[in-house]
Design a protein around this motif. Structure first.
Motif, PDB file in Angstrom:
ATOM      1  N   ARG A  58       0.846  -1.191   0.000  1.00 54.26           N
ATOM      2  CA  ARG A  58       0.000   0.000   0.000  1.00 54.26           C
ATOM      3  C   ARG A  58       0.885   1.245   0.000  1.00 54.26           C
ATOM      4  O   ARG A  58       2.102   1.161   0.126  1.00 54.26           O
ATOM      5  CB  ARG A  58      -1.027  -0.015   1.135  1.00 54.26           C
ATOM      6  CG  ARG A  58      -0.623  -0.600   2.438  1.00 54.26           C
ATOM      7  CD  ARG A  58       0.423   0.138   3.214  1.00 54.26           C
ATOM      8  NE  ARG A  58       0.085   1.531   3.417  1.00 54.26           N
ATOM      9  CZ  ARG A  58       0.960   2.468   3.731  1.00 54.26           C
ATOM     10  NH1 ARG A  58       2.267   2.160   3.878  1.00 54.26           N
ATOM     11  NH2 ARG A  58       0.617   3.721   3.904  1.00 54.26           N
ATOM     12  N   GLY A  59       0.212   2.409  -0.120  1.00 58.24           N
ATOM     13  CA  GLY A  59       0.972   3.653  -0.287  1.00 58.24           C
ATOM     14  C   GLY A  59       1.107   3.904  -1.785  1.00 58.24           C
ATOM     15  O   GLY A  59       1.490   2.999  -2.543  1.00 58.24           O
ATOM     16  N   ALA A  60       0.784   5.134  -2.210  1.00 59.22           N
ATOM     17  CA  ALA A  60       0.657   5.396  -3.648  1.00 59.22           C
ATOM     18  C   ALA A  60       1.883   4.980  -4.481  1.00 59.22           C
ATOM     19  O   ALA A  60       1.750   4.216  -5.451  1.00 59.22           O
ATOM     20  CB  ALA A  60       0.316   6.865  -3.861  1.00 59.22           C
ATOM     21  N   ARG A 101      -7.277  -0.526  -6.870  1.00 55.42           N
ATOM     22  CA  ARG A 101      -7.571   0.621  -6.000  1.00 55.42           C
ATOM     23  C   ARG A 101      -7.706   1.870  -6.871  1.00 55.42           C
ATOM     24  O   ARG A 101      -6.888   2.091  -7.765  1.00 55.42           O
ATOM     25  CB  ARG A 101      -6.459   0.829  -4.951  1.00 55.42           C
ATOM     26  CG  ARG A 101      -6.360  -0.321  -3.958  1.00 55.42           C
ATOM     27  CD  ARG A 101      -5.481   0.011  -2.774  1.00 55.42           C
ATOM     28  NE  ARG A 101      -6.168   0.865  -1.818  1.00 55.42           N
ATOM     29  CZ  ARG A 101      -5.551   1.467  -0.791  1.00 55.42           C
ATOM     30  NH1 ARG A 101      -4.240   1.316  -0.625  1.00 55.42           N
ATOM     31  NH2 ARG A 101      -6.233   2.213   0.055  1.00 55.42           N
ATOM     32  N   CYS A 167      -0.822   8.916   8.715  1.00 58.55           N
ATOM     33  CA  CYS A 167      -0.768   7.674   7.930  1.00 58.55           C
ATOM     34  C   CYS A 167       0.672   7.178   7.862  1.00 58.55           C
ATOM     35  O   CYS A 167       1.466   7.409   8.769  1.00 58.55           O
ATOM     36  CB  CYS A 167      -1.361   7.897   6.541  1.00 58.55           C
ATOM     37  SG  CYS A 167      -1.664   6.366   5.610  1.00 58.55           S
ATOM     38  N   ALA A 173       5.665   2.751   2.119  1.00 61.34           N
ATOM     39  CA  ALA A 173       4.629   3.234   1.202  1.00 61.34           C
ATOM     40  C   ALA A 173       5.170   3.529  -0.182  1.00 61.34           C
ATOM     41  O   ALA A 173       4.430   3.983  -1.056  1.00 61.34           O
ATOM     42  CB  ALA A 173       3.998   4.495   1.781  1.00 61.34           C
ATOM     43  N   THR A 179       8.352   9.399   1.269  1.00 62.43           N
ATOM     44  CA  THR A 179       8.135  10.794   0.847  1.00 62.43           C
ATOM     45  C   THR A 179       8.103  11.686   2.097  1.00 62.43           C
ATOM     46  O   THR A 179       9.104  12.317   2.424  1.00 62.43           O
ATOM     47  CB  THR A 179       6.843  10.918   0.022  1.00 62.43           C
ATOM     48  OG1 THR A 179       5.744  10.391   0.770  1.00 62.43           O
ATOM     49  CG2 THR A 179       6.976  10.168  -1.295  1.00 62.43           C
ATOM     50  N   GLN A 206      -2.386   2.847   9.987  1.00 65.19           N
ATOM     51  CA  GLN A 206      -1.075   2.875   9.313  1.00 65.19           C
ATOM     52  C   GLN A 206      -0.046   3.666  10.112  1.00 65.19           C
ATOM     53  O   GLN A 206       1.149   3.398  10.022  1.00 65.19           O
ATOM     54  CB  GLN A 206      -1.212   3.492   7.903  1.00 65.19           C
ATOM     55  CG  GLN A 206      -1.899   2.599   6.889  1.00 65.19           C
ATOM     56  CD  GLN A 206      -3.397   2.850   6.842  1.00 65.19           C
ATOM     57  OE1 GLN A 206      -4.010   3.262   7.816  1.00 65.19           O
ATOM     58  NE2 GLN A 206      -3.993   2.579   5.691  1.00 65.19           N
ATOM     59  N   ALA A 246       0.794  11.916  -0.428  1.00 63.09           N
ATOM     60  CA  ALA A 246      -0.413  12.132  -1.238  1.00 63.09           C
ATOM     61  C   ALA A 246      -0.674  10.908  -2.102  1.00 63.09           C
ATOM     62  O   ALA A 246       0.255  10.179  -2.467  1.00 63.09           O
ATOM     63  CB  ALA A 246      -0.243  13.360  -2.128  1.00 63.09           C
ATOM     64  N   ASP A 247      -1.941  10.701  -2.412  1.00 63.16           N
ATOM     65  CA  ASP A 247      -2.321   9.639  -3.351  1.00 63.16           C
ATOM     66  C   ASP A 247      -2.584  10.177  -4.746  1.00 63.16           C
ATOM     67  O   ASP A 247      -2.404   9.481  -5.734  1.00 63.16           O
ATOM     68  CB  ASP A 247      -3.555   8.899  -2.840  1.00 63.16           C
ATOM     69  CG  ASP A 247      -3.128   7.890  -1.794  1.00 63.16           C
ATOM     70  OD1 ASP A 247      -2.858   8.309  -0.656  1.00 63.16           O
ATOM     71  OD2 ASP A 247      -2.983   6.708  -2.152  1.00 63.16           O
ATOM     72  N   ASN A 257      -5.372  12.449   0.067  1.00 61.74           N
ATOM     73  CA  ASN A 257      -4.496  11.633   0.912  1.00 61.74           C
ATOM     74  C   ASN A 257      -5.366  10.931   1.949  1.00 61.74           C
ATOM     75  O   ASN A 257      -6.592  11.113   1.991  1.00 61.74           O
ATOM     76  CB  ASN A 257      -3.417  12.509   1.572  1.00 61.74           C
ATOM     77  CG  ASN A 257      -2.342  11.680   2.253  1.00 61.74           C
ATOM     78  OD1 ASN A 257      -1.818  10.718   1.657  1.00 61.74           O
ATOM     79  ND2 ASN A 257      -2.003  11.987   3.488  1.00 61.74           N
ATOM     80  N   LYS A 258      -4.742  10.126   2.771  1.00 66.47           N
ATOM     81  CA  LYS A 258      -5.455   9.314   3.770  1.00 66.47           C
ATOM     82  C   LYS A 258      -6.512  10.119   4.523  1.00 66.47           C
ATOM     83  O   LYS A 258      -6.267  11.274   4.892  1.00 66.47           O
ATOM     84  CB  LYS A 258      -4.414   8.731   4.730  1.00 66.47           C
ATOM     85  CG  LYS A 258      -4.955   7.867   5.839  1.00 66.47           C
ATOM     86  CD  LYS A 258      -5.881   6.752   5.358  1.00 66.47           C
ATOM     87  CE  LYS A 258      -5.243   5.832   4.348  1.00 66.47           C
ATOM     88  NZ  LYS A 258      -6.229   4.985   3.638  1.00 66.47           N
TER      89      LYS A 258
HETATM   90  O1  MRU Z   1      -4.627   3.251   2.175  1.00 65.05           O
HETATM   91  P1  MRU Z   1      -3.140   3.457   2.101  1.00 65.05           P
HETATM   92  O2  MRU Z   1      -2.406   2.926   3.273  1.00 65.05           O
HETATM   93  O3  MRU Z   1      -2.580   2.966   0.784  1.00 65.05           O
HETATM   94  O4  MRU Z   1      -2.973   5.052   2.123  1.00 65.05           O
HETATM   95  C1  MRU Z   1      -1.692   5.578   2.031  1.00 65.05           C
HETATM   96  C2  MRU Z   1      -1.666   7.061   2.111  1.00 65.05           C
HETATM   97  O5  MRU Z   1      -2.680   7.729   2.195  1.00 65.05           O
HETATM   98  C3  MRU Z   1      -0.331   7.712   1.977  1.00 65.05           C
HETATM   99  O6  MRU Z   1      -0.263   8.901   2.720  1.00 65.05           O
HETATM  100  C4  MRU Z   1      -0.079   8.047   0.491  1.00 65.05           C
HETATM  101  O7  MRU Z   1      -0.310   6.952  -0.317  1.00 65.05           O
HETATM  102  C5  MRU Z   1       1.295   8.547   0.272  1.00 65.05           C
HETATM  103  S1  MRU Z   1       2.503   7.288   0.486  1.00 65.05           S
HETATM  104  C6  MRU Z   1       4.012   7.915   0.103  1.00 65.05           C
END
Ligand code: MRU
Length: 362
Positions: A58-60, A101, A167, A173, A179, A206, A246-247, A257-258
């Protein structure tokens, strides 16, 4: 770990996923952290897709890296003997991976880059090689980008600062380094960082499970707080900056983001604390004019009504579980990319950051 599979850029770093020379990927199952460190090895792209869906990966940025490795596995698995047939099999696999996702744009960014690389392949063997090489490049570039983000971000922070984060936007991530936690790492290494405040990040924790695991592992001093304690911590001056990942970032600088990030950003502004977003340009989606167009993943209500398998709410109630929120650009002090620090107005500074590799520092 298997150092022989690593390039120089990836040596000596903790990596949550890696490519093995025998045509497999190996990744850490993040759903089991921090109690268990279980590594999964697979040659099946469907296992990677399911791992992304279940948040084992997980994590973008890590979702993007994992999807690229997934496509490479699909190419190795395909029995196709010509490039055209292989492209068909790989495109099918890309559809499966893409559907895992919806919010992190790094997923489609990575898949589209791999599919584009495949266009010029003239035979099946060449196509397979291209996909493995492209996935490894995406991984290496992500780690390098994070290190640059860390360096740019650390320059923004005053000496002796305490940073609040939400998060997990760390090595776990991303391809490695992180990041927001990349900024934390760089500031710690540079002697500027005093302390981190990590929010637990309900519903899937997380922050409590993953950020705390990473910071503890590196002996970076931190305090874990309940999400609901963040406002009071900011009001009491316990953090000099908030730094999150950020996603997906829209062209105008709105940031998905989360869930809970928006609330933190409002609280940061109210208390005069700068709110920084750290993300590679692969997270910026210039095709979306604003955050209103960002698709927000809605996850199972069970994640809200239970914690790690234990029910905490009455049965048969209504619960909602949006996994992300959108922070309007007005709350974002700066966006730290690998190409420099973008500041408002974001339409211009984000476009420059994406286009060039040319520093977009303001
Ligand atoms: O649901 P997740 O755990 O994938 O969410 C992750 C986040 O929101 C992170 O802050 C985001 O992906 C940035 S990771 C460098």
């Amino acid at each position: 770990m298997c150092p022989r599979t690593r390039s120089r850029a990836l040596q000596d770093l903790f990596l949550p996923i890696e490519w093995l020379d025998e045509g497999k990927v190996r990744f850490l199952d993040q759903t089991l952290l921090p109690q268990e460190e279980t590594w999964v090895e697979t040659a099946d792209y469907r296992v990677v897709a399911e791992a992304i869906r279940r948040l084992q990966l997980r994590g973008a940025p890590l979702i993007g890296v994992s999807a690229a490795y997934g496509l490479a596995l699909a190419a190795l698995e395909s029995a196709a003997t010509d490039a055209e047939a292989l492209r068909r099999d790989v495109t099918e696999a890309a559809d499966v991976l893409r559907a895992t996702r919806p919010t992190a744009v790094n997923l489609s960014w990575a898949l589209d880059r791999c599919l584009r690389a495949l266009e010029s392949a003239s035979d099946a063997a060449g196509a397979r090689e291209t996909l493995v090489r492209t996935a490894r490049e995406i991984h290496e570039e992500d780690v390098a980008a994070n290190q640059r983000i860390g360096a740019y971000g650390a320059e923004l922070l005053p000496s002796g600062v305490s940073v609040m984060t939400h998060c997990n936007a760390g090595a776990l991530a991303t391809g490695g380094y992180g990041t927001a936690l990349g900024v934390v790492r760089a500031a710690w290494t540079g002697g500027q960082l005093r302390h981190v405040i990590a929010t637990e990040t309900r519903p899937l924790l997380q922050g409590a499970r993953l950020t705390a695991w990473e910071l503890k592992r590196e002996a970076i001093p931190f305090t874990l707080i309940a999400d609901s304690a963040a406002g009071s911590a900011l009001r009491r001056g316990l953090a000099g900056a908030v730094v999150v990942g950020a996603d997906r970032i829209a062209a105008n600088g709105d940031v998905a983001n989360k869930i809970g990030t928006y609330g933190l950003a409002v609280l940061a502004k109210e208390n005069g604390v700068p709110f920084y977003v750290a993300a590679p340009t692969s997270t910026i989606d210039l095709s979306l004019p604003s955050g209103d167009e960002i698709p927000i993943e809605e996850r199972s209500a069970d994640e809200v009504t239970s914690v790690r398998g234990v029910n905490i709410a009455p049965n048969d109630i209504d619960a909602a579980n949006p996994a992300f929120d959108v922070t309007p650009n007005a709350y974002v002090s700066a966006i730290i990319t690998e190409n420099g620090v973008a500041r408002p107005p974001y339409e211009e500074s984000l476009r420059r950051a994406c286009e060039a590799g040319v520093p977009a520092r303001g």
